[in-house]
Design a protein around this motif. Structure first.
Motif, mmCIF file in Angstrom:
data_model
loop_
_atom_site.group_PDB
_atom_site.id
_atom_site.type_symbol
_atom_site.label_atom_id
_atom_site.label_comp_id
_atom_site.label_asym_id
_atom_site.label_seq_id
_atom_site.Cartn_x
_atom_site.Cartn_y
_atom_site.Cartn_z
ATOM 1 N N GLY A 93 0.793 -1.213 0.000
ATOM 2 C CA GLY A 93 0.000 0.000 0.000
ATOM 3 C C GLY A 93 0.829 1.268 0.000
ATOM 4 N N LEU A 94 1.969 1.249 0.691
ATOM 5 C CA LEU A 94 2.782 2.457 0.814
ATOM 6 C C LEU A 94 3.825 2.615 -0.290
ATOM 7 N N LEU A 95 4.068 1.579 -1.074
ATOM 8 C CA LEU A 95 5.130 1.644 -2.078
ATOM 9 C C LEU A 95 5.050 2.880 -2.989
ATOM 10 N N PRO A 96 3.868 3.229 -3.510
ATOM 11 C CA PRO A 96 3.825 4.401 -4.386
ATOM 12 C C PRO A 96 4.178 5.713 -3.691
ATOM 13 N N ALA A 97 4.078 5.748 -2.373
ATOM 14 C CA ALA A 97 4.388 6.976 -1.627
ATOM 15 C C ALA A 97 5.842 7.038 -1.188
ATOM 16 N N VAL A 98 6.617 6.003 -1.493
ATOM 17 C CA VAL A 98 8.017 5.948 -1.071
ATOM 18 C C VAL A 98 8.900 6.543 -2.157
ATOM 19 N N PHE A 236 7.595 11.267 4.759
ATOM 20 C CA PHE A 236 6.548 11.247 3.733
ATOM 21 C C PHE A 236 5.929 12.623 3.521
ATOM 22 N N ASP A 237 5.507 12.850 2.293
ATOM 23 C CA ASP A 237 4.652 13.984 1.978
ATOM 24 C C ASP A 237 3.251 13.631 2.469
ATOM 25 N N ARG A 238 2.745 14.365 3.462
ATOM 26 C CA ARG A 238 1.487 13.970 4.102
ATOM 27 C C ARG A 238 0.305 14.001 3.151
ATOM 28 N N SER A 239 0.264 14.988 2.254
ATOM 29 C CA SER A 239 -0.858 15.046 1.314
ATOM 30 C C SER A 239 -0.846 13.826 0.390
ATOM 31 N N ALA A 240 0.343 13.448 -0.086
ATOM 32 C CA ALA A 240 0.452 12.255 -0.933
ATOM 33 C C ALA A 240 0.123 10.998 -0.137
ATOM 34 N N LEU A 241 0.536 10.991 1.135
ATOM 35 C CA LEU A 241 0.268 9.819 1.980
ATOM 36 C C LEU A 241 -1.230 9.693 2.252
ATOM 37 N N ARG A 242 -1.886 10.813 2.536
ATOM 38 C CA ARG A 242 -3.334 10.772 2.751
ATOM 39 C C ARG A 242 -4.060 10.286 1.490
ATOM 40 N N ALA A 243 -3.601 10.777 0.343
ATOM 41 C CA ALA A 243 -4.220 10.355 -0.911
ATOM 42 C C ALA A 243 -4.047 8.857 -1.125
ATOM 43 N N ARG A 244 -2.875 8.357 -0.780
ATOM 44 C CA ARG A 244 -2.627 6.926 -0.950
ATOM 45 C C ARG A 244 -3.484 6.104 0.007
ATOM 46 N N VAL A 245 -3.601 6.563 1.247
ATOM 47 C CA VAL A 245 -4.437 5.868 2.224
ATOM 48 C C VAL A 245 -5.898 5.876 1.775
ATOM 49 N N ALA A 246 -6.326 6.980 1.174
ATOM 50 C CA ALA A 246 -7.706 7.070 0.692
ATOM 51 C C ALA A 246 -7.948 6.144 -0.496
#
Length: 308
Positions: A93-98, A236-246
């Motif tokens: 799940g987190l790979l795209p945000a890394v 992490f970029d929080r906005s990108a992380l929130r988008a990924r979690v969503a």
């Protein structure tokens, strides 16, 4: 002939487009691999998030009871494999945000994890006097598990992601986000440590009042958790992380596995306060928009259909 050579070697040679094509090709391969990994996790989501931790709990209970044969009891390969499988939704799940910054700071967190654990084993600070009762796989310096980051870092990431999801807009404020995430990390250990002591993973000397765990352990987790949360927050970029979690419905499934595994173990051993904290995590997961009774019944029905 000379003119043709000068054209190919001159300043107008298409070196940049070739580099751009290589970059696009690499991104395309990464996107393809990501889609395949996500499809694999989705296909086996219930097995990973529920079946694996339940089997793990039964195996650990049988190991502690002396029911399993020697080679199977507390088998480190089984422990590491099961843990890696349960971590897979979080990792995928987190790979795209890394990105590079995230990789470097997560590497720093990994080194910190080893360092603080070695210091803890050798000096009894900051957690109190403890030692591993069984080997959780290969041991670094013969003292701490080599797989320690696999055990610790995802717990911090889970607590941080849950904090972002539950706090929503309030998580934009660092003075709210960071303390809540640190408390969530400490709460994770309020579930983990009593279960681990009960199951025989490690022991404290002297034993503490909280199901064998001393208060010093939680003061230590408050310290180490603060360092870990700050590193994750910077990574992490929080906005990108929130988008990924969503976008990724299974990214918090590792926390589901955690509550199933250690919550059930604490219930079996009568560690009711620890089991109650596990229920609070369940409430936090239900507070997000991805877990509800409909999700559970749907997963169970799909599992039933596949079985028959």
């Amino acid at each position: 002939m000379p003119e043709r050579e000068s054209e190919s070697d001159g300043p107008d040679a298409p070196s940049e487009p070739r580099h751009s094509d290589d970059t696009s090709s690499a991104r395309g391969r990464r996107a393809t691999i990501q889609r395949r990994l996500e499809a694999l996790v989705r296909e086996h989501r219930f097995t990973i998030a529920v079946v694996f931790p339940l089997v793990g709990a039964v195996t650990l209970l049988a190991s502690d009871a002396g029911v399993l044969p020697g080679p199977l009891a507390y088998n480190p390969l089984f422990l590491l494999f099961g843990t890696a499988v349960m971590r897979s939704p979080l990792v995928v799940g987190l790979l795209p945000a890394v990105d590079r910054r995230a990789l470097s700071l997560l590497a720093a967190l990994t080194l910190y994890t080893y360092a603080i654990e070695v210091v803890g084993v050798r000096t009894d600070w900051p957690y109190g006097a403890f030692e591993y009762s069984i080997q959780l796989g290969p041991m670094l310096f013969g003292e701490v598990p080599m797989a320690l980051p696999l055990f610790f870092v995802p717990l911090v990431l889970n607590a941080y992601l849950l904090t972002l999801s539950v706090l929503e807009k309030a998580s934009n404020v660092a003075l709210i986000r960071l303390p809540v995430a640190v408390l969530a990390v400490v709460a994770v250990d309020l579930v983990l440590d009593p279960g681990a002591v009960s199951i025989g993973f490690w022991t404290y000397d002297p034993a503490g009042a909280y199901y064998g765990v001393p208060v010093s352990n939680y003061l230590g987790w408050l310290f180490s958790g603060t360092v870990a949360v700050v590193l994750v927050d910077l990574a992490f970029d929080r906005s990108a992380l929130r988008a990924r979690v969503a976008d990724c419905e299974f990214v918090l499934d590792d926390l589901v596995s955690f509550t199933v595994l250690w919550g059930s173990i604490n219930v079996i051993y009568g560690n009711w306060l620890a089991a109650g904290v596990a229920l609070l995590f369940c409430a936090g997961l239900f507070r997000t928009d991805r877990y509800d009774l409909g999700t559970i019944t749907s997963a169970l029905s799909r599992r039933w259909e596949k079985s028959f």
